[in-house]
Design an enzyme around this catalytic site. Sequence first.
Site, PDB file in Angstrom:
ATOM      1  N   ASP A 168     -12.580 -17.387  16.118  1.00  0.00           N
ATOM      2  CA  ASP A 168     -11.649 -17.845  15.088  1.00  0.00           C
ATOM      3  C   ASP A 168     -12.001 -19.277  14.732  1.00  0.00           C
ATOM      4  O   ASP A 168     -12.413 -20.058  15.599  1.00  0.00           O
ATOM      5  CB  ASP A 168     -10.203 -17.771  15.588  1.00  0.00           C
ATOM      6  CG  ASP A 168      -9.716 -16.339  15.772  1.00  0.00           C
ATOM      7  OD1 ASP A 168     -10.197 -15.462  15.029  1.00  0.00           O
ATOM      8  OD2 ASP A 168      -8.868 -16.104  16.646  1.00  0.00           O
ATOM      9  N   ASP A 182      -9.608 -11.352   9.947  1.00  0.00           N
ATOM     10  CA  ASP A 182      -8.149 -11.328   9.989  1.00  0.00           C
ATOM     11  C   ASP A 182      -7.575 -11.388   8.577  1.00  0.00           C
ATOM     12  O   ASP A 182      -6.597 -10.694   8.257  1.00  0.00           O
ATOM     13  CB  ASP A 182      -7.623 -12.518  10.806  1.00  0.00           C
ATOM     14  CG  ASP A 182      -8.071 -12.469  12.254  1.00  0.00           C
ATOM     15  OD1 ASP A 182      -8.243 -11.356  12.784  1.00  0.00           O
ATOM     16  OD2 ASP A 182      -8.248 -13.541  12.857  1.00  0.00           O
TER      17      ASP A 182
END
EC number: 3.4.23.36
Length: 209
Positions: A168, A182
């Site tokens: 991330d 995401d």
Amino acid sequence: MAEAESIIGTPDSPEAGAAEPEKADGADSPADVSEESSPDEAVAPVSRGRRRIAALFLVAALAYGLDLISKLIVVAKLEHRDSIRVLGDWLQLEVIRNPGAAWGIGEAFTIVFTLIAAAVIVVIARLAKKLYSTPWAIALGLLLGGALGNLTDRIFRAPGVFEGAVVDFIAPKNYPVFNLADSAIVCGGILIVLLSFRGIDPDGTVHKD
């Protein structure tokens, strides 16, 4: 799998609605072909259905490719370095390895998230054969591309196969760090909710309450 398909809203049989469903704009259902149709007319809806499937996989490939490339770049350029401010404190680029879900929830259940992502991919592949709606093709394509992106991390990244941590790097203020996969999953989910509110099914039919 049948339960997952039911949640997404794919009709399994013509008897699912009391009245004959309408056709959504830009959608072509195989039910529109009558027994008296010529061979060319019968083939046309099948061809259009295949174009919807092609659109699904094109969107999925685009979402997956962007996610994969972005992760390769940020890991090579930003990992183990100070975060980069994009919009002051409101948006930064900061690489973290997340073995769980949002906010690091479920870090001890990485393999569970891996299995969920794999199940989503299988369900979408099964739904593709009933797909005659372009908006649904886009929504499912986003879900598929996002699921593949994070599943790739779960399989190939440390600490091991099916237990890998997801990369991330997009860090808004007061919000969990996320990635492009995401984003694709969230956008696909929002589109599915909107289509469901409008009563549009993946096969292109419209049901009015």
